[in-house]
Design an enzyme around this catalytic site. Structure first.
Site, mmCIF file in Angstrom:
data_model
loop_
_atom_site.group_PDB
_atom_site.id
_atom_site.type_symbol
_atom_site.label_atom_id
_atom_site.label_comp_id
_atom_site.label_asym_id
_atom_site.label_seq_id
_atom_site.Cartn_x
_atom_site.Cartn_y
_atom_site.Cartn_z
ATOM 1 N N GLY A 187 1.919 2.677 10.644
ATOM 2 C CA GLY A 187 2.837 3.788 10.483
ATOM 3 C C GLY A 187 3.482 4.243 11.783
ATOM 4 C CD GLU A 199 -3.018 5.787 6.346
ATOM 5 O OE1 GLU A 199 -2.984 5.785 5.107
ATOM 6 O OE2 GLU A 199 -2.087 5.353 7.057
ATOM 7 C CB SER A 218 4.823 -1.301 12.013
ATOM 8 O OG SER A 218 4.308 0.009 12.220
ATOM 9 N N GLY A 254 2.731 -1.060 4.371
ATOM 10 C CA GLY A 254 2.717 0.350 4.008
ATOM 11 C C GLY A 254 4.131 0.863 3.786
ATOM 12 N N GLY A 255 4.684 1.515 4.809
ATOM 13 C CA GLY A 255 5.989 2.173 4.690
ATOM 14 C C GLY A 255 7.077 1.300 4.078
ATOM 15 C CD GLU A 275 -3.799 -2.336 7.250
ATOM 16 O OE1 GLU A 275 -2.706 -2.678 6.815
ATOM 17 O OE2 GLU A 275 -4.325 -1.249 7.002
ATOM 18 C CG ASN A 318 -1.752 1.241 1.323
ATOM 19 O OD1 ASN A 318 -1.952 1.920 0.312
ATOM 20 N ND2 ASN A 318 -2.242 1.561 2.505
ATOM 21 C CD1 TRP A 319 3.822 1.253 -2.622
ATOM 22 C CD2 TRP A 319 3.560 2.084 -4.681
ATOM 23 N NE1 TRP A 319 4.601 0.517 -3.461
ATOM 24 C CE2 TRP A 319 4.467 1.004 -4.734
ATOM 25 C CE3 TRP A 319 3.238 2.757 -5.859
ATOM 26 C CZ2 TRP A 319 5.055 0.589 -5.929
ATOM 27 C CZ3 TRP A 319 3.819 2.348 -7.040
ATOM 28 C CH2 TRP A 319 4.723 1.270 -7.082
ATOM 29 C CE LYS A 320 0.270 3.771 4.658
ATOM 30 N NZ LYS A 320 -0.032 3.953 6.061
ATOM 31 C CG HIS A 368 -5.942 2.088 4.832
ATOM 32 N ND1 HIS A 368 -5.520 3.037 5.730
ATOM 33 C CD2 HIS A 368 -4.920 1.220 4.687
ATOM 34 C CE1 HIS A 368 -4.270 2.752 6.092
ATOM 35 N NE2 HIS A 368 -3.877 1.654 5.487
#
Ligand code: PEP
Length: 254
Positions: A174, A98, A212, A233-234, A168, A11-13, A96
């Site tokens: 994150g 976010e 994470s 993600g990151g 999640e 997930n590159w956001k 998600h």
């Protein structure tokens, strides 16, 4: 018990321009050429085509990060399922945290988005998870139950196995703080029980952990019996780190 093909999603956001997305895919593909399981890249809308065009003939699938529940209409700034299908996108992240926290995504809209994605031929990756306050208050199970019951309410039980669930915990996204493998396993096993109560073929549903995940902690998480993959993600922004997670998943194929 049905086989559950492992599933690793990036997930590159809101990261990567078209040029950066293309460079990522060109760097990733040679590193994961032997991969048999599902590898999914979720770029921003603007980079979907660049990733789609590069991944033809590979194991990589492409997912959008959101979509509207209607096929078309007066919804400025929105994108619909048929628009994604036209681009050869195969999946879509829905719910998600976010989107829930920053953009007001609700269980009511998700109850329409999940079946809309399935009807269009997109694989929904439905995200659920509790806040830190909810976990501390012992409400993890009630939060997850409410989210799953609402978000899947309009999905025929025969189609639940086509939905990928991503557990999640919000406190792990994150933050660098990961659920322990035992916490993640326990909660994901609970999610499978909820799906079973929904009358679904719960043993066939892929349930991912997200929060994470990095090359250093992925193996212990993915070794758990009910964890079928990861939403990253990151750590998915770097093709080397993401390729490492993909490769160590291959070693764990059950
Ligand atoms: C995510 O964006 O779904 C996620 C899990 O992010 P991170 O891996 O950075 O915690």
């Amino acid at each position: 018990m049905p086989e559950r093909t492992p599933y690793i999603a990036a997930n590159w956001k809101m990261h990567k321009t078209v040029a950066e997305a293309a460079a990522f895919v060109d760097a990733l593909l040679p590193k994961i050429a032997a991969t048999q399981h599902d590898v999914v890249i979720c770029p921003p809308f603007t980079a979907l085509t660049a990733v789609v065009e590069r991944r033809y003939g590979t194991a990589v699938k492409v997912a959008a990060q959101n979509m509207h529940e209607d096929d078309a209409g007066a919804f400025t700034g929105e994108i619909s399922a048929p628009m994604l299908v036209e681009l050869d996108v195969e999946a879509v992240v829905l719910g998600h945290s976010e989107r829930r926290q920053c953009f007001g995504e609700t269980d009511e809209t998700l109850a329409r988005k999940v079946p809309a994605a399935l009807a269009a031929g997109l694989e929904p990756i439905l995200c659920v998870g509790e806040s830190e306050e909810a976990r501390d208050a012992g409400q993890t199970e009630s939060v997850l139950t409410a989210q799953l019951q609402a978000d899947l309410a309009a999905v025929d039980s025969a189609r639940i196995a086509e939905v990928v669930i991503a557990y999640e915990p919000i406190w792990a996204i994150g933050t660098g703080r990961t659920a322990t493998p035992e916490q993640a396993q326990e909660t994901i096993a609970f999610i499978r029980d909820i799906l079973r109560e929904h009358g679904a073929a719960a043993d066939a549903v892929r349930i991912l952990y997200g929060g994470s995940v990095k090359p250093g902690n992925a193996a212990d998480l993915l070794a758990q019996a009910d964890i079928d993959g990861a939403l990253v993600g990151g750590a998915s922004l770097d093709p080397r780190g993401f390729a490492e997670i993909v490769k160590l998943t291959a070693d764990l194929i059950r």
